[in-house]
Design a protein around this motif. Structure first.
Motif, PDB file in Angstrom:
ATOM      1  N   GLN A   2       0.847  -1.186   0.000  1.00 33.64           N
ATOM      2  CA  GLN A   2       0.000   0.000   0.000  1.00 33.64           C
ATOM      3  C   GLN A   2       0.886   1.240   0.000  1.00 33.64           C
ATOM      4  O   GLN A   2       2.099   1.138   0.114  1.00 33.64           O
ATOM      5  CB  GLN A   2      -0.973  -0.016   1.171  1.00 33.64           C
ATOM      6  N   ILE A   3       0.258   2.394  -0.153  1.00 32.61           N
ATOM      7  CA  ILE A   3       1.002   3.650  -0.148  1.00 32.61           C
ATOM      8  C   ILE A   3       0.753   4.341   1.186  1.00 32.61           C
ATOM      9  O   ILE A   3      -0.401   4.592   1.551  1.00 32.61           O
ATOM     10  CB  ILE A   3       0.577   4.568  -1.316  1.00 32.61           C
ATOM     11  N   LYS A   4       1.838   4.610   1.904  1.00 33.31           N
ATOM     12  CA  LYS A   4       1.762   5.352   3.161  1.00 33.31           C
ATOM     13  C   LYS A   4       2.813   6.445   3.109  1.00 33.31           C
ATOM     14  O   LYS A   4       3.991   6.166   2.877  1.00 33.31           O
ATOM     15  CB  LYS A   4       2.019   4.443   4.362  1.00 33.31           C
ATOM     16  N   GLN A   5       2.393   7.661   3.321  1.00 31.82           N
ATOM     17  CA  GLN A   5       3.276   8.825   3.306  1.00 31.82           C
ATOM     18  C   GLN A   5       4.112   8.863   2.022  1.00 31.82           C
ATOM     19  O   GLN A   5       5.329   9.072   2.053  1.00 31.82           O
ATOM     20  CB  GLN A   5       4.152   8.859   4.549  1.00 31.82           C
ATOM     21  N   THR A   9       4.679   0.387   0.838  1.00 30.43           N
ATOM     22  CA  THR A   9       5.072  -0.493   1.936  1.00 30.43           C
ATOM     23  C   THR A   9       5.410  -1.862   1.344  1.00 30.43           C
ATOM     24  O   THR A   9       4.901  -2.246   0.287  1.00 30.43           O
ATOM     25  CB  THR A   9       3.941  -0.639   2.967  1.00 30.43           C
ATOM     26  N   GLY A  10       6.272  -2.594   2.014  1.00 29.86           N
ATOM     27  CA  GLY A  10       6.586  -3.962   1.619  1.00 29.86           C
ATOM     28  C   GLY A  10       7.487  -4.084   0.404  1.00 29.86           C
ATOM     29  O   GLY A  10       7.549  -5.147  -0.206  1.00 29.86           O
ATOM     30  N   VAL A  83      10.032  -4.909  -6.573  1.00 27.44           N
ATOM     31  CA  VAL A  83       9.937  -3.454  -6.686  1.00 27.44           C
ATOM     32  C   VAL A  83      10.938  -2.801  -5.732  1.00 27.44           C
ATOM     33  O   VAL A  83      11.020  -3.169  -4.561  1.00 27.44           O
ATOM     34  CB  VAL A  83       8.515  -2.971  -6.352  1.00 27.44           C
ATOM     35  N   THR A  84      11.666  -1.830  -6.247  1.00 26.77           N
ATOM     36  CA  THR A  84      12.543  -0.984  -5.435  1.00 26.77           C
ATOM     37  C   THR A  84      12.069   0.446  -5.598  1.00 26.77           C
ATOM     38  O   THR A  84      11.809   0.893  -6.716  1.00 26.77           O
ATOM     39  CB  THR A  84      14.009  -1.094  -5.897  1.00 26.77           C
ATOM     40  N   GLN A  85      11.969   1.161  -4.474  1.00 20.87           N
ATOM     41  CA  GLN A  85      11.609   2.577  -4.526  1.00 20.87           C
ATOM     42  C   GLN A  85      12.834   3.408  -4.158  1.00 20.87           C
ATOM     43  O   GLN A  85      13.546   3.105  -3.203  1.00 20.87           O
ATOM     44  CB  GLN A  85      10.447   2.895  -3.585  1.00 20.87           C
ATOM     45  N   GLN A 137      -2.419   0.351 -10.069  1.00 22.16           N
ATOM     46  CA  GLN A 137      -3.737   0.425  -9.449  1.00 22.16           C
ATOM     47  C   GLN A 137      -3.683   1.215  -8.135  1.00 22.16           C
ATOM     48  O   GLN A 137      -4.548   2.043  -7.862  1.00 22.16           O
ATOM     49  CB  GLN A 137      -4.297  -0.981  -9.203  1.00 22.16           C
ATOM     50  N   LEU A 138      -2.644   0.968  -7.339  1.00 19.28           N
ATOM     51  CA  LEU A 138      -2.482   1.712  -6.087  1.00 19.28           C
ATOM     52  C   LEU A 138      -2.306   3.205  -6.361  1.00 19.28           C
ATOM     53  O   LEU A 138      -2.906   4.043  -5.694  1.00 19.28           O
ATOM     54  CB  LEU A 138      -1.269   1.187  -5.309  1.00 19.28           C
ATOM     55  N   LEU A 139      -1.467   3.522  -7.334  1.00 15.76           N
ATOM     56  CA  LEU A 139      -1.219   4.930  -7.675  1.00 15.76           C
ATOM     57  C   LEU A 139      -2.483   5.608  -8.181  1.00 15.76           C
ATOM     58  O   LEU A 139      -2.783   6.748  -7.810  1.00 15.76           O
ATOM     59  CB  LEU A 139      -0.101   5.035  -8.711  1.00 15.76           C
ATOM     60  N   LEU A 140      -3.242   4.925  -9.032  1.00 16.71           N
ATOM     61  CA  LEU A 140      -4.484   5.491  -9.558  1.00 16.71           C
ATOM     62  C   LEU A 140      -5.488   5.774  -8.440  1.00 16.71           C
ATOM     63  O   LEU A 140      -6.205   6.773  -8.487  1.00 16.71           O
ATOM     64  CB  LEU A 140      -5.102   4.555 -10.597  1.00 16.71           C
TER      65      LEU A 140
END
Length: 178
Positions: A2-5, A9-10, A83-85, A137-140
């Motif tokens: 999910q997206i937090k701040q 995450t994960g 995935v790497t951020q 999908q999360l970003l949208l």
């Protein structure tokens, strides 16, 4: 996931120094890229090195032109779908370069950049598509100005200069899955 701040995450986090504050623009564009270092070689640490300012440019002759380059993306999806951020989504990553979308210059100001490990001439893996779909999908959902119509190739915003993510990227299946 999910997206937090403004961060997933994960996923693996490797903070890049190559970002800055966005102007007061809301995130409204998603740009799909591809990268491999050296070109066509996968699973190596060089992309992380490039985006984090730690690439040993003497490690490979093709890296010579990368010396001093300051570039980043928000995310990388490797061949296994991992995935790497590198940059928080609310920050301006330096991925698009000279670019324009619908007559508006400077796409870095209002876009999120996702790199797929690959080349302009390679097919992408099913794992990459599955991760890209999930992240998209999360970003949208999280950024209301992002829409399916505002998901583009790097080649769309820098025509004549860029060709990624290339001819084998399956836009139809990807967009349908969203």
């Amino acid at each position: 996931m999910q997206i937090k701040q403004h961060r997933l995450t994960g996923v693996k986090w490797l903070g890049s120094q190559f970002y800055n504050q966005r102007p007061n623009d809301e995130i409204s564009l998603l740009v799909i890229h591809c990268i491999s270092l050296p070109e066509g070689c996968y699973g190596l640490p060089h992309i992380d090195g490039l985006f984090c300012g730690k690439l040993d440019c003497s490690a490979e002759p093709s890296f010579k032109d990368l010396q001093g380059l300051e570039v980043s993306a928000h995310l990388l999806i490797d061949r296994n779908g991992e995935v790497t951020q590198y940059v928080d989504f609310d920050k301006r990553a330096w991925h698009a370069g000279v670019s324009s979308f619908e007559g508006r210059e400077g796409c870095n100001d209002y876009s999120i950049g996702i790199e797929l490990e690959g080349t302009d001439y390679s097919e992408y893996t099913e794992q990459q598509y599955q991760s890209l779909i999930k992240v998209s999908q999360l970003l949208l959902c999280h950024y209301p100005k992002l829409t399916k119509q505002r998901i583009v190739a790097h080649s769309d915003i820098a025509p004549g200069r860029k060709t990624d993510p290339g001819y084998h990227f399956d836009w139809s299946s990807y967009l349908k899955a969203l």
